[in-house]
Scaffold this active site. Structure first.
Site, mmCIF file in Angstrom:
data_model
loop_
_atom_site.group_PDB
_atom_site.id
_atom_site.type_symbol
_atom_site.label_atom_id
_atom_site.label_comp_id
_atom_site.label_asym_id
_atom_site.label_seq_id
_atom_site.Cartn_x
_atom_site.Cartn_y
_atom_site.Cartn_z
ATOM 1 N N HIS A 37 0.862 -1.188 0.097
ATOM 2 C CA HIS A 37 -0.046 -0.142 0.005
ATOM 3 C C HIS A 37 1.003 1.251 -0.027
ATOM 4 O O HIS A 37 0.600 2.301 -0.625
ATOM 5 C CB HIS A 37 -0.833 0.170 1.275
ATOM 6 C CG HIS A 37 -1.836 -1.289 1.196
ATOM 7 N ND1 HIS A 37 -1.732 -1.948 2.134
ATOM 8 C CD2 HIS A 37 -3.156 -1.566 0.600
ATOM 9 C CE1 HIS A 37 -2.806 -3.024 2.087
ATOM 10 N NE2 HIS A 37 -3.449 -2.627 1.168
ATOM 11 N N VAL A 178 4.712 -5.345 -4.591
ATOM 12 C CA VAL A 178 5.906 -5.652 -3.328
ATOM 13 C C VAL A 178 5.758 -6.725 -2.715
ATOM 14 O O VAL A 178 4.584 -7.182 -2.393
ATOM 15 C CB VAL A 178 5.640 -4.396 -2.451
ATOM 16 C CG1 VAL A 178 6.718 -4.218 -1.447
ATOM 17 C CG2 VAL A 178 5.404 -3.224 -2.968
ATOM 18 N N ARG A 189 -3.852 -10.265 4.290
ATOM 19 C CA ARG A 189 -4.105 -11.527 4.791
ATOM 20 C C ARG A 189 -3.335 -12.415 4.965
ATOM 21 O O ARG A 189 -3.232 -13.378 5.713
ATOM 22 C CB ARG A 189 -5.040 -12.255 3.272
ATOM 23 C CG ARG A 189 -6.269 -11.715 3.032
ATOM 24 C CD ARG A 189 -7.154 -12.540 2.058
ATOM 25 N NE ARG A 189 -8.685 -12.329 1.869
ATOM 26 C CZ ARG A 189 -9.035 -11.280 1.159
ATOM 27 N NH1 ARG A 189 -8.123 -10.718 0.372
ATOM 28 N NH2 ARG A 189 -10.232 -11.037 0.928
HETATM 29 P P1 AMP Z 1 -6.502 -3.969 -0.611
HETATM 30 O O1 AMP Z 1 -6.345 -3.196 0.610
HETATM 31 O O2 AMP Z 1 -5.854 -5.485 -0.332
HETATM 32 O O3 AMP Z 1 -7.830 -3.860 -1.114
HETATM 33 O O4 AMP Z 1 -5.251 -3.436 -1.761
HETATM 34 C C1 AMP Z 1 -5.514 -2.179 -1.618
HETATM 35 C C2 AMP Z 1 -4.641 -1.907 -3.223
HETATM 36 O O5 AMP Z 1 -3.172 -2.064 -2.864
HETATM 37 C C3 AMP Z 1 -5.010 -2.673 -4.243
HETATM 38 O O6 AMP Z 1 -4.967 -1.789 -5.465
HETATM 39 C C4 AMP Z 1 -4.015 -3.453 -4.351
HETATM 40 O O7 AMP Z 1 -3.726 -4.188 -5.521
HETATM 41 C C5 AMP Z 1 -2.708 -3.033 -3.820
HETATM 42 N N1 AMP Z 1 -1.871 -3.786 -3.190
HETATM 43 C C6 AMP Z 1 -2.111 -4.935 -2.325
HETATM 44 N N2 AMP Z 1 -1.049 -5.666 -1.979
HETATM 45 C C7 AMP Z 1 0.049 -5.111 -2.995
HETATM 46 C C8 AMP Z 1 1.215 -5.450 -2.972
HETATM 47 N N3 AMP Z 1 2.033 -6.303 -2.444
HETATM 48 N N4 AMP Z 1 2.195 -4.674 -3.826
HETATM 49 C C9 AMP Z 1 1.582 -3.514 -4.338
HETATM 50 N N5 AMP Z 1 0.138 -3.279 -4.576
HETATM 51 C C10 AMP Z 1 -0.505 -4.028 -3.511
#
Ligand code: AMP
Length: 283
Positions: A37, A178, A189
């Site tokens: 994030h 990342v 998760r």
């Molecule tokens: P989430 O909180 O899981 O809904 O993710 C929010 C945003 O962060 C989404 O656009 C995800 O694709 C991105 N995101 C989640 N994990 C990663 C990661 N490891 N690397 C880059 N972006 C991520």
């Protein structure tokens, strides 16, 4: 950094920024923030005058009640990460602020040509929920740029297409995945994995590595790629492969062999916890 629980107040601030001609970068998240994030936030800060992060665990995109209830949360640490990342505004709405009366509206948006595979078929209703919340959030934040991670590649493609169809006046940007030191894609998760499950999970990046080695030797066979991936990643009967798909990276249509720009994507259950990851290869 300002924290907004209410869209009216946030919209006032957005209007102020717009009047000053500021470029607004937007990073929608479900919280429990990590370095993935943060990378999205850093990108937003680089190319915009202000950055807005939303933190909302959107019930409409969960097709599994227990996954929704057990989704990890840590408001304090999220706010600290946002503060340290120089976020200008954090929007932390409750369900009522996003959906009228807190009820998920009876409205479905679908993009059929991008939802015949991967998480769309594995999690029915998931992307309808994503598009719903994203359209609400885009109307509130009115960003110049929005940032999404490549880890959720199908989501990124869908949102890009959605913005094109609906004429939202913004640019959808994608940021590379990342990873942890051992290569596992960072995910909120991951915090739910047991020690043993975390040990199994490191085989996902190793499996992708082996697939890439096979492709480097000139191998193009889909079944061979699947065999290499599965034998490396699914090393215990405690793991369950939800899907492993090899698709054209632009259209998500199936391919006869690994040639061109190809997405190799997986979803694996570690007990109740489902992790996704992917690589895009150019061969
Ligand atoms: P989430 O909180 O899981 O809904 O993710 C929010 C945003 O962060 C989404 O656009 C995800 O694709 C991105 N995101 C989640 N994990 C990663 C990661 N490891 N690397 C880059 N972006 C991520």
């Amino acid at each position: 950094m300002e924290i907004y629980y209410n869209k009216i107040l946030l919209k006032e601030k957005i209007a102020e920024w717009k009047a000053e001609g500021k470029k607004i970068g937007f990073v929608p998240t479900m919280g429990f923030l990590h370095q993935g994030h943060k990378k999205l936030i850093d990108e937003s800060n680089k190319y915009n005058d202000v950055t807005v992060v939303s933190i909302f665990v959107n019930p409409a995109q969960f097709n599994n009640e227990s996954d929704f209830i057990n989704y990890p949360k840590n408001e304090e640490s999220d706010l600290e990460i946002c503060r340290l990342s120089e976020v200008d505004a954090v929007y932390m709405p409750d369900k009522e602020d996003i959906y009228d009366n807190g009820k998920i509206p009876d409205l479905q948006m679908k993009i059929p040509h991008l939802t015949k595979s991967l998480c769309a078929t594995a999690r029915p209703g998931h992307f309808e929920g994503v598009l719903l919340v994203i359209s609400v959030l885009f109307h509130i934040v009115e960003p110049t740029n929005a940032y999404f991670g490549k880890k959720d590649y199908q989501q990124y493609l869908l949102i890009k297409e959605f913005v094109k169809y609906t004429n939202f006046n913004l640019v959808v940007n994608v940021v590379n995945t990342v990873r942890d030191e051992d290569g596992l894609a960072l995910s909120s998760r991951n915090a739910r994995l047991t020690y043993e499950q975390r040990t199994f999970a490191k085989n996902i990046p190793i499996a992708f590595q082996k697939v890439q080695e096979y492709l480097k030797t000139g191998g193009r066979n889909i079944q061979a790629v699947k065999r290499i991936f599965i034998t490396t990643a699914i090393t215990s009967d405690k793991l369950k492969l939800d899907y492993l798909e090899i698709l054209d990276a632009k259209t998500l249509s199936s391919v006869p062999e690994v040639r061109g720009v190809v997405l190799i994507a997986c979803a694996i259950f570690f007990g109740e916890v489902r992790l996704i990851d992917n690589i895009i290869v150019r061969v």
